[in-house]
Design a protein around this motif. Sequence first.
Motif: not given
Length: 386
Positions: A126-130, A170-175, A210-219, A228-236
Amino acid sequence: MLRVLLLLLLLLRKQGCSPRPHRIVPDEDAGDRRAEAIKRLLELFGLEDPPRSPHHFKQPPQYMVDLYNTVADADGVTKNPDILEGNTVRSFLDKIHSDNMHFLFILSSVAKNEKVLTAELHLFRMRARLADGPAYKRHHFCQVSVYQVLDKSKLDSSEGKKLLSARLISLQGSGWEVFAITQAVRDWTEDESSNQGLLVSVRGLAGASVDAPHMVRFASGRDHHESKKPMLVLFTDDGRRGASGPANIFPDVNPQTPVPPAEPMAPKLNGPRITRSLDPVLPCQRHPLSVDFEEIGWSGWIISPRGYNAYHCKGSCPFPLGENMRPTNHATVQSIINALKLSEGVNSPCCVPDKLFSINLLYFDDDENVVLKQYDDMVAGSCGCH
């Protein structure tokens, strides 16, 4: 008068007439043949039964849709057979839906014969609020670590988890951020009871305030959009491969290039015009063969394509075989022997596919996970005399 009535009765009996209406007997074998055909088609696609359609409209993960569009064209035909690692890609969504970065993916749909080549954890950042301040300006990175959970009761100690992947972000950015976790997934597929999930931690660099856990958040899987939900991808790879054939000795043919039907040759006639119908035998060539998944009853669980053109080969292989017939050397010899009647029981060569292409299906499995699977030798790319 009696004589006339007797003659009429005899005539009706002779013609097989009956006062009782003729009962049409339904073709009971038609349903059996269809069921057998569908069963054989399922076997071809590596399935025992057709997967259940999702109970409600469900959007497939955009990653899987993009991967399908990269691998296949609009009809599902493979653009480049070397893009995929293996022949199957499976995606799984988190089943815990918690906010503490503990994820669980159920892998029961992975077949025992599937070899896990690569496994990736996809997390949407998620996009961080610096905040303003010198601390945030001095430190631009944090460390994200992914652990395999060994014992949920000992997550605070090294005994309860095993490090799988770690890197600076990086502490900035999203994706999307992708982490390789192949060995853990291989362990889970060998022993399903060992699957206790994954744990993700975010820490600041050594000495950083820096309070990293609050700066970098994952959906998470609970409060965020499906995309945006966490996903596991397998190549088999399930080991299913098409037989290599004479297609390899011919130049590539674009499966999208239609082969125009040959124009029937008009007979040369010197006498009066003949009006009777002539049915000229066309030379060996490729013809359309539509496969419609909706017509088969599979449109509820197949996402893409809705159908495809398998093509089929039809036509004659007359002597002498020209290069346009794409004959093999064996077919040329067989054609000569047949034409000269040098051996009994030798037929002329047959019109068959000499170039085959694979197709890709994007579909929901029984657990509503999205699967991308590639099937070899499904489309006749070109035809030749063999």
